[in-house]
Structure formats: C-alpha cells, structure tokens
Design a protein around this motif. Structure first.
Motif, PDB file in Angstrom:
ATOM      1  N   LEU A 171       0.823  -1.213   0.000  1.00 13.23           N
ATOM      2  CA  LEU A 171       0.000   0.000   0.000  1.00 13.23           C
ATOM      3  C   LEU A 171       0.857   1.264   0.000  1.00 13.23           C
ATOM      4  O   LEU A 171       0.489   2.277  -0.599  1.00 13.23           O
ATOM      5  N   SER A 172       2.014   1.199   0.653  1.00 12.20           N
ATOM      6  CA  SER A 172       2.850   2.397   0.736  1.00 12.20           C
ATOM      7  C   SER A 172       3.827   2.535  -0.430  1.00 12.20           C
ATOM      8  O   SER A 172       4.354   3.619  -0.644  1.00 12.20           O
ATOM      9  N   ILE A 173       4.051   1.460  -1.173  1.00  9.30           N
ATOM     10  CA  ILE A 173       5.003   1.559  -2.287  1.00  9.30           C
ATOM     11  C   ILE A 173       4.353   1.308  -3.642  1.00  9.30           C
ATOM     12  O   ILE A 173       4.880   1.709  -4.665  1.00  9.30           O
ATOM     13  N   ASN A 174       3.233   0.612  -3.651  1.00  7.35           N
ATOM     14  CA  ASN A 174       2.462   0.356  -4.864  1.00  7.35           C
ATOM     15  C   ASN A 174       3.323  -0.182  -6.009  1.00  7.35           C
ATOM     16  O   ASN A 174       3.292   0.325  -7.120  1.00  7.35           O
ATOM     17  N   ILE A 175       4.084  -1.229  -5.727  1.00 10.97           N
ATOM     18  CA  ILE A 175       4.947  -1.827  -6.744  1.00 10.97           C
ATOM     19  C   ILE A 175       4.339  -3.102  -7.327  1.00 10.97           C
ATOM     20  O   ILE A 175       4.570  -3.438  -8.476  1.00 10.97           O
ATOM     21  N   VAL A 176       3.544  -3.807  -6.530  1.00 12.82           N
ATOM     22  CA  VAL A 176       2.904  -5.041  -6.989  1.00 12.82           C
ATOM     23  C   VAL A 176       1.472  -4.711  -7.397  1.00 12.82           C
ATOM     24  O   VAL A 176       0.763  -4.013  -6.665  1.00 12.82           O
ATOM     25  N   ASN A 177       1.062  -5.216  -8.543  1.00 12.50           N
ATOM     26  CA  ASN A 177      -0.312  -4.993  -9.000  1.00 12.50           C
ATOM     27  C   ASN A 177      -1.298  -5.652  -8.040  1.00 12.50           C
ATOM     28  O   ASN A 177      -1.065  -6.770  -7.572  1.00 12.50           O
ATOM     29  N   LYS A 178      -2.390  -4.982  -7.765  1.00 10.81           N
ATOM     30  CA  LYS A 178      -3.434  -5.536  -6.904  1.00 10.81           C
ATOM     31  C   LYS A 178      -3.927  -6.868  -7.458  1.00 10.81           C
ATOM     32  O   LYS A 178      -4.208  -7.795  -6.721  1.00 10.81           O
ATOM     33  N   GLU A 179      -3.984  -6.974  -8.777  1.00 10.86           N
ATOM     34  CA  GLU A 179      -4.439  -8.207  -9.418  1.00 10.86           C
ATOM     35  C   GLU A 179      -3.513  -9.381  -9.081  1.00 10.86           C
ATOM     36  O   GLU A 179      -3.968 -10.511  -8.910  1.00 10.86           O
ATOM     37  N   ASP A 180      -2.206  -9.107  -9.000  1.00  8.79           N
ATOM     38  CA  ASP A 180      -1.255 -10.171  -8.662  1.00  8.79           C
ATOM     39  C   ASP A 180      -1.467 -10.667  -7.232  1.00  8.79           C
ATOM     40  O   ASP A 180      -1.422 -11.873  -6.966  1.00  8.79           O
ATOM     41  N   LEU A 181      -1.708  -9.735  -6.317  1.00  7.36           N
ATOM     42  CA  LEU A 181      -2.011 -10.133  -4.942  1.00  7.36           C
ATOM     43  C   LEU A 181      -3.340 -10.874  -4.861  1.00  7.36           C
ATOM     44  O   LEU A 181      -3.441 -11.921  -4.211  1.00  7.36           O
ATOM     45  N   ASP A 182      -4.350 -10.347  -5.549  1.00  9.50           N
ATOM     46  CA  ASP A 182      -5.669 -10.988  -5.551  1.00  9.50           C
ATOM     47  C   ASP A 182      -5.585 -12.407  -6.111  1.00  9.50           C
ATOM     48  O   ASP A 182      -6.251 -13.316  -5.615  1.00  9.50           O
ATOM     49  N   GLU A 183      -4.771 -12.592  -7.136  1.00 12.05           N
ATOM     50  CA  GLU A 183      -4.606 -13.918  -7.735  1.00 12.05           C
ATOM     51  C   GLU A 183      -4.043 -14.906  -6.714  1.00 12.05           C
ATOM     52  O   GLU A 183      -4.494 -16.054  -6.621  1.00 12.05           O
ATOM     53  N   GLN A 184      -3.090 -14.450  -5.917  1.00 13.65           N
ATOM     54  CA  GLN A 184      -2.509 -15.332  -4.906  1.00 13.65           C
ATOM     55  C   GLN A 184      -3.513 -15.663  -3.804  1.00 13.65           C
ATOM     56  O   GLN A 184      -3.537 -16.790  -3.306  1.00 13.65           O
ATOM     57  N   TYR A 185      -4.346 -14.702  -3.448  1.00 11.48           N
ATOM     58  CA  TYR A 185      -5.416 -15.007  -2.489  1.00 11.48           C
ATOM     59  C   TYR A 185      -6.352 -16.058  -3.076  1.00 11.48           C
ATOM     60  O   TYR A 185      -6.779 -16.978  -2.377  1.00 11.48           O
ATOM     61  N   GLY A 186      -6.651 -15.924  -4.353  1.00 11.54           N
ATOM     62  CA  GLY A 186      -7.484 -16.920  -5.031  1.00 11.54           C
ATOM     63  C   GLY A 186      -6.826 -18.295  -5.066  1.00 11.54           C
ATOM     64  O   GLY A 186      -7.500 -19.322  -4.948  1.00 11.54           O
ATOM     65  N   ASN A 187      -5.520 -18.312  -5.219  1.00 15.94           N
ATOM     66  CA  ASN A 187      -4.795 -19.576  -5.265  1.00 15.94           C
ATOM     67  C   ASN A 187      -4.790 -20.299  -3.917  1.00 15.94           C
ATOM     68  O   ASN A 187      -4.519 -21.502  -3.868  1.00 15.94           O
ATOM     69  N   LEU A 188      -5.102 -19.589  -2.840  1.00 19.12           N
ATOM     70  CA  LEU A 188      -5.126 -20.226  -1.524  1.00 19.12           C
ATOM     71  C   LEU A 188      -6.156 -21.352  -1.456  1.00 19.12           C
ATOM     72  O   LEU A 188      -5.935 -22.356  -0.776  1.00 19.12           O
ATOM     73  N   GLU A 189      -7.269 -21.200  -2.161  1.00 23.07           N
ATOM     74  CA  GLU A 189      -8.263 -22.283  -2.157  1.00 23.07           C
ATOM     75  C   GLU A 189      -7.710 -23.523  -2.855  1.00 23.07           C
ATOM     76  O   GLU A 189      -7.940 -24.649  -2.408  1.00 23.07           O
ATOM     77  N   ASP A 190      -6.963 -23.318  -3.932  1.00 23.49           N
ATOM     78  CA  ASP A 190      -6.303 -24.450  -4.589  1.00 23.49           C
ATOM     79  C   ASP A 190      -5.300 -25.104  -3.635  1.00 23.49           C
ATOM     80  O   ASP A 190      -5.176 -26.330  -3.605  1.00 23.49           O
ATOM     81  N   PHE A 191      -4.594 -24.294  -2.862  1.00 23.08           N
ATOM     82  CA  PHE A 191      -3.637 -24.803  -1.893  1.00 23.08           C
ATOM     83  C   PHE A 191      -4.354 -25.644  -0.835  1.00 23.08           C
ATOM     84  O   PHE A 191      -3.876 -26.706  -0.445  1.00 23.08           O
ATOM     85  N   ARG A 192      -5.511 -25.172  -0.394  1.00 16.53           N
ATOM     86  CA  ARG A 192      -6.288 -25.917   0.605  1.00 16.53           C
ATOM     87  C   ARG A 192      -6.742 -27.264   0.034  1.00 16.53           C
ATOM     88  O   ARG A 192      -6.696 -28.289   0.724  1.00 16.53           O
ATOM     89  N   THR A 193      -7.179 -27.259  -1.212  1.00 17.91           N
ATOM     90  CA  THR A 193      -7.594 -28.502  -1.870  1.00 17.91           C
ATOM     91  C   THR A 193      -6.412 -29.459  -1.972  1.00 17.91           C
ATOM     92  O   THR A 193      -6.540 -30.660  -1.716  1.00 17.91           O
TER      93      THR A 193
END
Length: 101
Positions: free
Chosen positions: A17-39
C-alpha cells in the motif's frame, strides 16, 4: 499452512500500500490460489491416510501413489514460489521507496 500463507499475503498487501509496486491483481490472484492450496492439502491428507491400503507388492499401485505425491509436492513448490516472487519484488524496492517518499 494455508493460514500462514494468507498471513504472508496480508503483510505483503499492507506493505505494498505504501510503495504500490505489486499490481493488486497479482495479490488478488494469490489469495485466489489459496483455495487451490487448501484442496491440495486435503488431497495430501487423503493420500497419507490411504497409504496403508496400498499394496506395496503392486508396482503399478505404488507408482501411481508416488506420482501423486510428486504432483502434490511440485504444486506446493509452485504456490510457495509465486508468493516468494511477490515477496522478493517488494523486498528489492521497499527500503528505497519509503526513503524517497
């Protein structure tokens, strides 16, 4: 482990949030991948619980189990690598970005 990965993503998101170097979409994608990790974790639990029912004299059955273990391990590695890449991206620039802010 999935909760710990989610915690890491939370930290990376807050720092970003303070440096804005990583796209929000990239972070959101990893949050989405957590369900795959759980599976994947559930798949490993099932495999480990069913190990005693594998006929150790049946080479095909053992090979199938070992290939499944390999698939799970390499997919875990991929998930960790994706989060590590985000961490590295932030790590490389964070200190300089906040100094220049």
């Amino acid at each position: 482990m999935d909760k710990k990965l989610e915690g890491i993503l939370d930290i990376l998101g807050k720092l970003n949030l303070s440096i804005n170097i990583v796209n929000k979409e990239d972070l959101d994608e990893q949050y989405g991948n957590l369900e795959d990790f759980r599976t994947l974790t559930r798949d490993l639990d099932i495999l480990l619980n069913n190990f005693n029912s594998v006929d150790k004299n049946d080479g095909d059955e053992v090979e199938k189990m070992l290939f499944e273990i390999h698939r799970i391990i390499t997919t875990f590695e991929w998930h960790l690598s994706e989060i590590s890449d985000l961490n590295t991206t932030i790590l490389k620039v964070y200190k300089d970005k906040i100094k220049n802010a």
